[in-house]
Design a protein around this motif. Structure first.
Motif, mmCIF file in Angstrom:
data_model
loop_
_atom_site.group_PDB
_atom_site.id
_atom_site.type_symbol
_atom_site.label_atom_id
_atom_site.label_comp_id
_atom_site.label_asym_id
_atom_site.label_seq_id
_atom_site.Cartn_x
_atom_site.Cartn_y
_atom_site.Cartn_z
ATOM 1 N N ARG A 1 4.816 13.844 2.081
ATOM 2 C CA ARG A 1 5.231 12.648 2.808
ATOM 3 C C ARG A 1 4.824 11.424 1.999
ATOM 4 O O ARG A 1 3.754 11.403 1.389
ATOM 5 N N LEU B 1 -4.375 10.586 7.203
ATOM 6 C CA LEU B 1 -5.030 9.269 7.262
ATOM 7 C C LEU B 1 -5.625 9.174 8.668
ATOM 8 O O LEU B 1 -4.902 9.327 9.654
ATOM 9 N N LEU C 1 6.185 -1.014 7.743
ATOM 10 C CA LEU C 1 6.015 0.299 7.120
ATOM 11 C C LEU C 1 7.344 1.026 6.952
ATOM 12 O O LEU C 1 8.116 1.151 7.905
ATOM 13 N N HIS D 1 -3.372 4.056 14.830
ATOM 14 C CA HIS D 1 -2.424 5.040 14.299
ATOM 15 C C HIS D 1 -3.113 5.950 13.288
ATOM 16 O O HIS D 1 -4.181 5.626 12.772
ATOM 17 N N SER E 1 4.787 6.955 2.209
ATOM 18 C CA SER E 1 5.077 5.751 2.986
ATOM 19 C C SER E 1 4.710 4.528 2.152
ATOM 20 O O SER E 1 3.891 4.611 1.228
ATOM 21 N N ASN F 1 1.395 5.208 0.015
ATOM 22 C CA ASN F 1 0.641 6.393 0.446
ATOM 23 C C ASN F 1 1.393 7.659 0.083
ATOM 24 O O ASN F 1 2.619 7.725 0.247
ATOM 25 N N HIS G 1 0.863 -1.184 0.000
ATOM 26 C CA HIS G 1 0.000 0.000 0.000
ATOM 27 C C HIS G 1 0.896 1.229 0.000
ATOM 28 O O HIS G 1 1.588 1.495 0.983
ATOM 29 N N ASP H 1 -4.749 -1.694 11.521
ATOM 30 C CA ASP H 1 -4.671 -2.501 10.304
ATOM 31 C C ASP H 1 -5.295 -3.865 10.614
ATOM 32 O O ASP H 1 -5.250 -4.331 11.754
ATOM 33 N N HIS I 1 -6.899 4.505 12.746
ATOM 34 C CA HIS I 1 -7.376 3.162 12.395
ATOM 35 C C HIS I 1 -6.398 2.128 12.923
ATOM 36 O O HIS I 1 -5.272 2.467 13.310
ATOM 37 N N TYR J 1 1.087 11.878 0.920
ATOM 38 C CA TYR J 1 0.437 12.950 1.672
ATOM 39 C C TYR J 1 1.032 14.258 1.158
ATOM 40 O O TYR J 1 2.107 14.685 1.606
ATOM 41 N N VAL K 1 -2.140 9.612 10.442
ATOM 42 C CA VAL K 1 -1.079 10.415 9.826
ATOM 43 C C VAL K 1 -1.542 11.858 9.711
ATOM 44 O O VAL K 1 -2.647 12.138 9.227
HETATM 45 O O1 LIG Z 1 1.711 6.633 6.131
HETATM 46 C C1 LIG Z 1 1.886 6.059 7.190
HETATM 47 O O2 LIG Z 1 2.863 6.266 7.916
HETATM 48 C C2 LIG Z 1 0.877 5.067 7.702
HETATM 49 C C3 LIG Z 1 0.144 4.357 6.595
HETATM 50 C C4 LIG Z 1 -0.834 3.376 7.147
HETATM 51 O O3 LIG Z 1 -1.197 3.412 8.288
HETATM 52 C C5 LIG Z 1 -1.347 2.318 6.266
HETATM 53 O O4 LIG Z 1 -1.023 2.309 5.048
HETATM 54 O O5 LIG Z 1 -2.076 1.453 6.781
#
Ligand SMILES: O=C(O)CCC(=O)C(=O)O
Ligand SMILES: C=C1C[C@]23C[C@@]1(O)CC[C@H]2[C@@]12CCC[C@@](C)(C(=O)O1)[C@H]2[C@@H]3C(=O)O
Ligand SMILES: [Fe+2]
Length: 371
Positions: free
Chosen positions: A290, A220, A232, A280, A292, A206, A204, A225, A223, A208, A282
């Motif tokens: 940003r 984000l 990560l 967690h 990830s 991401n 996944h 996972d 939530h 930002y 974001v």
């Molecule tokens: O971007 C992040 O640091 C967290 C991403 C995240 O929580 C996710 O992809 O489930």
């Protein structure tokens, strides 16, 4: 065995809003303005544990981190920094494509793979300041839409990253199980050498973007996972925060070469509540984009996950019913943050599952085979 891509067939998620071109927005649109948040405060002196994979006491360190935090940062994991750099290059190239190009790989409501918003968007009244790209198995079909000429170089990077994560995830599973007093022989799908061959995963990505009004926006939303573990990698821009019981939100600063390891809901179930899945979120910032890359790792989709027999006894009843990852993803798509309690069987008899209890209990930590 059904594949992960079938998980949402019966649970489509419709995200009604048109996807924006973040770079063209000079002002935060109302649809992205989260109402005043009471919890903007970040706990200044609290730090997520950092664990060296090769530390002789690693199982105990992992046990402590998972019980008290549900998350830790992993160093000395053996994945070369150059692979993170190449993966970052691919991620940047992907999100830098013009919106109309990214939309050629748009995720459809009942699919897992593709470009779009985080699925959890549909549970919130306001939109999130982020875009994401999910890849299950091969990136080829998606990348053919994005880069008809140059797909091969990006496919190679992503496949190398997936292979490295798969290997690391299997080693981490052995470490985490050992920390619970469970050996790989106790888990049927682990395979003879703990290679966890049938495991399923989603990659996944991401993004930002920098945001004109970060204090009112959310990258984000909070939530957990649904995974066993999430691995990560974050670029060098802050934003990730975890919720620590009794303390509030704690920042998880990027560590060069480090990986954030989250306990997911399925490990919460497998550990009979001993390792709580970490909440967690974001936050975004005004000047820096940003990125990830999350490797969401779980069991073969049709394997039933339930509290492990070694963690169940007369004073520790099974707190959760068994569930497959596919079924759980469907439950999460319907109930979101109520998913875990919807598979809960009973309340603990005493406080022995309280994550804040001290470390002394009757569980033996299994010795790991030397790598
Ligand atoms: O971007 C992040 O640091 C967290 C991403 C995240 O929580 C996710 O992809 O489930
Ligand atoms: C396997 C998966 C876990 C995930 C849903 C997905 O199909 C792929 C994306 C994952 C993700 C990442 C952001 C947070 C999350 C809750 C979401 O909306 O999409 C997770 C899902 C999950 O872990 O349940
Ligand atoms: Fe997450």
């Amino acid at each position: 065995m059904p594949s992960l891509s079938e998980a949402f067939r019966g649970h489509p998620v419709y995200l009604h809003h048109k996807h924006p071109d973040f770079n063209s927005l000079q002002k935060l649109p109302d649809s992205y303005a989260w109402t005043t948040q009471p919890d903007n405060h970040i706990h200044p002196n609290s730090t997520v544990p950092v664990i060296d994979f090769n530390h002789p006491n690693a199982p105990n360190l992992v046990r402590h981190a998972c019980r008290t935090w549900g998350v830790f940062q992993l160093i000395s994991h053996g994945v070369p920094i150059s692979l993170f750099a190449r993966m970052h290059k691919a991620t940047l190239a992907l999100f830098s494509l013009p919106l109309h190009q990214k939309l050629k790989a748009a995720r459809s409501p009942d699919a897992v793979s593709g470009y779009g918003r985080a699925r959890i968007s549909s549970f919130f009244p306001k939109l999130m300041w982020s875009e994401c790209f999910t890849i299950i198995d091969s990136p080829l079909q998606l990348f053919l839409h994005l880069w008809p000429q140059h797909y091969a170089i990006y496919c190679d990077i992503v496949m190398e990253y997936q292979a490295a994560m798969e290997k690391l995830a299997a080693k981490l599973m052995c470490l985490v199980l050992a920390s619970l007093g469970i050996s790989k022989e106790d888990i049927k799908w682990a395979g003879p050498r703990g290679e966890f061959d049938g495991a399923c995963a989603a990659l996944h990505l991401n993004s930002y973007p920098s945001c004109p009004d970060p204090d009112r926006a959310m990258g984000l939303a909070a939530h957990t996972d649904s995974t066993l573990l999430t691995i990560l990698h974050q670029n060098n821009v802050n934003g990730l925060q975890v919720l620590k019981e009794g303390e509030g939100w704690v920042a998880v600063p990027p560590l060069p070469g480090g990986l954030v390891i989250n306990v997911g809901d399925l490990l919460h179930i497998l550990s009979n509540g001993l390792y709580p899945s970490v909440v967690h979120r974001v936050r975004v910032n005004r000047t820096r984009q940003r990125f990830s890359v999350a490797y969401l790792y779980g069991p073969p989709t049709n394997v039933e996950i339930s509290p492990h027999v070694k963690l169940v006894g007369p004073t520790r009843p099974a707190l959760y019913r068994s569930v497959t990852w596919n079924e759980y993803l469907g439950t999460k798509a319907k109930h979101f943050n109520k998913a875990l309690s919807s598979v809960r069987l009973s309340e603990p008899i005493n406080s022995s599952f309280d994550v804040n209890e001290d470390e002394s209990n009757d569980l033996e930590v299994v010795q790991l085979d030397s790598p």
